[in-house]
Design a protein around this motif. Structure first.
Motif, PDB file in Angstrom:
ATOM      1  N   CYS A  44       0.840  -1.194   0.000  1.00 54.49           N
ATOM      2  CA  CYS A  44       0.000   0.000   0.000  1.00 54.49           C
ATOM      3  C   CYS A  44       0.875   1.243   0.000  1.00 54.49           C
ATOM      4  O   CYS A  44       2.092   1.142   0.090  1.00 54.49           O
ATOM      5  N   ASP A  45       0.237   2.413  -0.088  1.00 56.48           N
ATOM      6  CA  ASP A  45       1.049   3.621  -0.014  1.00 56.48           C
ATOM      7  C   ASP A  45       1.507   3.829   1.430  1.00 56.48           C
ATOM      8  O   ASP A  45       0.937   3.279   2.371  1.00 56.48           O
ATOM      9  N   TYR A  46       2.574   4.608   1.588  1.00 55.66           N
ATOM     10  CA  TYR A  46       3.195   4.769   2.905  1.00 55.66           C
ATOM     11  C   TYR A  46       2.219   5.308   3.949  1.00 55.66           C
ATOM     12  O   TYR A  46       2.171   4.831   5.072  1.00 55.66           O
ATOM     13  N   GLY A  47       1.422   6.290   3.565  1.00 54.19           N
ATOM     14  CA  GLY A  47       0.468   6.870   4.509  1.00 54.19           C
ATOM     15  C   GLY A  47      -0.530   5.850   5.018  1.00 54.19           C
ATOM     16  O   GLY A  47      -0.919   5.869   6.187  1.00 54.19           O
ATOM     17  N   ASP A  48      -0.954   4.935   4.142  1.00 53.39           N
ATOM     18  CA  ASP A  48      -1.906   3.912   4.570  1.00 53.39           C
ATOM     19  C   ASP A  48      -1.271   2.905   5.526  1.00 53.39           C
ATOM     20  O   ASP A  48      -1.948   2.366   6.385  1.00 53.39           O
ATOM     21  N   MET A  49       0.015   2.627   5.359  1.00 55.10           N
ATOM     22  CA  MET A  49       0.656   1.722   6.311  1.00 55.10           C
ATOM     23  C   MET A  49       0.595   2.321   7.709  1.00 55.10           C
ATOM     24  O   MET A  49       0.242   1.650   8.670  1.00 55.10           O
ATOM     25  N   TYR A  50       0.912   3.581   7.813  1.00 48.84           N
ATOM     26  CA  TYR A  50       0.844   4.260   9.112  1.00 48.84           C
ATOM     27  C   TYR A  50      -0.599   4.303   9.614  1.00 48.84           C
ATOM     28  O   TYR A  50      -0.871   4.001  10.779  1.00 48.84           O
ATOM     29  N   TYR A  51      -1.546   4.626   8.743  1.00 48.52           N
ATOM     30  CA  TYR A  51      -2.968   4.683   9.116  1.00 48.52           C
ATOM     31  C   TYR A  51      -3.437   3.311   9.613  1.00 48.52           C
ATOM     32  O   TYR A  51      -4.127   3.202  10.612  1.00 48.52           O
ATOM     33  N   TYR A  52      -3.034   2.251   8.889  1.00 46.69           N
ATOM     34  CA  TYR A  52      -3.421   0.896   9.294  1.00 46.69           C
ATOM     35  C   TYR A  52      -2.862   0.550  10.675  1.00 46.69           C
ATOM     36  O   TYR A  52      -3.548  -0.079  11.485  1.00 46.69           O
ATOM     37  N   SER A  53      -1.648   0.958  10.941  1.00 44.47           N
ATOM     38  CA  SER A  53      -1.040   0.618  12.230  1.00 44.47           C
ATOM     39  C   SER A  53      -1.832   1.197  13.402  1.00 44.47           C
ATOM     40  O   SER A  53      -1.803   0.653  14.498  1.00 44.47           O
ATOM     41  N   ILE A  54      -2.571   2.262  13.164  1.00 43.12           N
ATOM     42  CA  ILE A  54      -3.373   2.888  14.219  1.00 43.12           C
ATOM     43  C   ILE A  54      -4.827   2.420  14.186  1.00 43.12           C
ATOM     44  O   ILE A  54      -5.398   2.064  15.223  1.00 43.12           O
ATOM     45  N   HIS A  55      -5.444   2.398  12.995  1.00 43.59           N
ATOM     46  CA  HIS A  55      -6.886   2.172  12.875  1.00 43.59           C
ATOM     47  C   HIS A  55      -7.277   0.770  12.418  1.00 43.59           C
ATOM     48  O   HIS A  55      -8.461   0.443  12.402  1.00 43.59           O
ATOM     49  N   LYS A  56      -6.325  -0.049  11.999  1.00 45.66           N
ATOM     50  CA  LYS A  56      -6.572  -1.412  11.509  1.00 45.66           C
ATOM     51  C   LYS A  56      -7.495  -1.438  10.293  1.00 45.66           C
ATOM     52  O   LYS A  56      -8.280  -2.362  10.097  1.00 45.66           O
ATOM     53  N   GLU A  57      -7.401  -0.393   9.473  1.00 45.76           N
ATOM     54  CA  GLU A  57      -8.130  -0.339   8.213  1.00 45.76           C
ATOM     55  C   GLU A  57      -7.360   0.557   7.245  1.00 45.76           C
ATOM     56  O   GLU A  57      -6.454   1.274   7.652  1.00 45.76           O
ATOM     57  N   PHE A  58      -7.740   0.491   5.973  1.00 44.72           N
ATOM     58  CA  PHE A  58      -7.061   1.265   4.935  1.00 44.72           C
ATOM     59  C   PHE A  58      -7.977   2.358   4.407  1.00 44.72           C
ATOM     60  O   PHE A  58      -9.190   2.202   4.382  1.00 44.72           O
ATOM     61  N   ARG A  59      -7.378   3.430   3.942  1.00 42.31           N
ATOM     62  CA  ARG A  59      -8.132   4.511   3.312  1.00 42.31           C
ATOM     63  C   ARG A  59      -8.140   4.365   1.800  1.00 42.31           C
ATOM     64  O   ARG A  59      -9.032   4.877   1.138  1.00 42.31           O
ATOM     65  N   ASN A  60      -7.163   3.700   1.238  1.00 38.88           N
ATOM     66  CA  ASN A  60      -6.993   3.579  -0.211  1.00 38.88           C
ATOM     67  C   ASN A  60      -6.906   2.121  -0.630  1.00 38.88           C
ATOM     68  O   ASN A  60      -6.632   1.247   0.198  1.00 38.88           O
ATOM     69  N   PRO A  61      -7.088   1.836  -1.931  1.00 36.75           N
ATOM     70  CA  PRO A  61      -6.932   0.456  -2.411  1.00 36.75           C
ATOM     71  C   PRO A  61      -5.510  -0.051  -2.137  1.00 36.75           C
ATOM     72  O   PRO A  61      -4.558   0.722  -2.134  1.00 36.75           O
ATOM     73  N   HIS A  62      -5.406  -1.340  -1.903  1.00 36.31           N
ATOM     74  CA  HIS A  62      -4.111  -1.952  -1.626  1.00 36.31           C
ATOM     75  C   HIS A  62      -4.110  -3.374  -2.176  1.00 36.31           C
ATOM     76  O   HIS A  62      -5.161  -3.928  -2.467  1.00 36.31           O
ATOM     77  N   ASP A  63      -2.927  -3.938  -2.315  1.00 38.61           N
ATOM     78  CA  ASP A  63      -2.791  -5.343  -2.713  1.00 38.61           C
ATOM     79  C   ASP A  63      -2.489  -6.153  -1.466  1.00 38.61           C
ATOM     80  O   ASP A  63      -1.764  -5.691  -0.578  1.00 38.61           O
ATOM     81  N   GLU A  64      -3.051  -7.360  -1.415  1.00 38.04           N
ATOM     82  CA  GLU A  64      -2.852  -8.190  -0.223  1.00 38.04           C
ATOM     83  C   GLU A  64      -2.709  -9.650  -0.622  1.00 38.04           C
ATOM     84  O   GLU A  64      -3.415 -10.138  -1.506  1.00 38.04           O
ATOM     85  N   TRP A  65      -1.767 -10.330   0.026  1.00 33.52           N
ATOM     86  CA  TRP A  65      -1.541 -11.759  -0.145  1.00 33.52           C
ATOM     87  C   TRP A  65      -1.713 -12.421   1.211  1.00 33.52           C
ATOM     88  O   TRP A  65      -1.369 -11.845   2.244  1.00 33.52           O
ATOM     89  N   PRO A  66      -2.225 -13.642   1.271  1.00 30.95           N
ATOM     90  CA  PRO A  66      -2.518 -14.281   2.554  1.00 30.95           C
ATOM     91  C   PRO A  66      -1.295 -14.668   3.383  1.00 30.95           C
ATOM     92  O   PRO A  66      -1.400 -14.877   4.582  1.00 30.95           O
ATOM     93  N   SER A  67      -0.119 -14.763   2.733  1.00 32.87           N
ATOM     94  CA  SER A  67       1.090 -15.155   3.464  1.00 32.87           C
ATOM     95  C   SER A  67       2.326 -14.681   2.697  1.00 32.87           C
ATOM     96  O   SER A  67       2.240 -14.305   1.528  1.00 32.87           O
ATOM     97  N   PHE A  68       3.478 -14.741   3.357  1.00 32.43           N
ATOM     98  CA  PHE A  68       4.722 -14.381   2.680  1.00 32.43           C
ATOM     99  C   PHE A  68       5.017 -15.354   1.549  1.00 32.43           C
ATOM    100  O   PHE A  68       5.519 -14.959   0.496  1.00 32.43           O
ATOM    101  N   THR A  69       4.696 -16.609   1.734  1.00 32.75           N
ATOM    102  CA  THR A  69       4.934 -17.613   0.692  1.00 32.75           C
ATOM    103  C   THR A  69       4.197 -17.252  -0.585  1.00 32.75           C
ATOM    104  O   THR A  69       4.772 -17.274  -1.677  1.00 32.75           O
ATOM    105  N   VAL A  70       2.923 -16.900  -0.472  1.00 33.64           N
ATOM    106  CA  VAL A  70       2.129 -16.539  -1.641  1.00 33.64           C
ATOM    107  C   VAL A  70       2.665 -15.246  -2.256  1.00 33.64           C
ATOM    108  O   VAL A  70       2.738 -15.110  -3.479  1.00 33.64           O
ATOM    109  N   PHE A  71       3.075 -14.288  -1.431  1.00 29.09           N
ATOM    110  CA  PHE A  71       3.659 -13.045  -1.921  1.00 29.09           C
ATOM    111  C   PHE A  71       4.956 -13.328  -2.678  1.00 29.09           C
ATOM    112  O   PHE A  71       5.186 -12.795  -3.769  1.00 29.09           O
ATOM    113  N   PHE A  72       5.808 -14.186  -2.141  1.00 25.43           N
ATOM    114  CA  PHE A  72       7.064 -14.525  -2.792  1.00 25.43           C
ATOM    115  C   PHE A  72       6.812 -15.202  -4.137  1.00 25.43           C
ATOM    116  O   PHE A  72       7.486 -14.911  -5.135  1.00 25.43           O
TER     117      PHE A  72
END
Length: 76
Positions: free
Chosen positions: A32-60
């Motif tokens: 995600c964008d940098y601002g959303d990472m910080y936002y997520y760390s506080i609110h546990k949600e995102f403000r903007n679209p993001h990509d997500e993988w269920p695990s590091f293995t799937v991401f790799f």
């Protein structure tokens, strides 16, 4: 942000993994964008679209597939 492990950070955004206390819990990797990472760390949600993988293995696996595709395109 003790529950977040940053895997990459540049001008285009951040890639991080949500860590867990138990190996049975999922550890998604999020791009995600940098601002959303910080936002997520506080609110546990995102403000903007993001990509997500269920695990590091799937991401790799995704990264390997992207690199293989780029190599195939370069050879064409």
């Amino acid at each position: 942000m003790s529950h977040i492990l940053v895997l990459a950070d540049d001008d285009s955004g951040s890639v991080f993994m949500i860590t867990q206390d138990s190996p049975e819990k999922p550890t998604p990797v999020i791009w995600c964008d940098y601002g959303d990472m910080y936002y997520y760390s506080i609110h546990k949600e995102f403000r903007n679209p993001h990509d997500e993988w269920p695990s590091f293995t799937v991401f790799f696996e995704y990264l390997v597939e992207q690199e293989e595709q780029k190599l195939r395109e370069d050879l064409s």
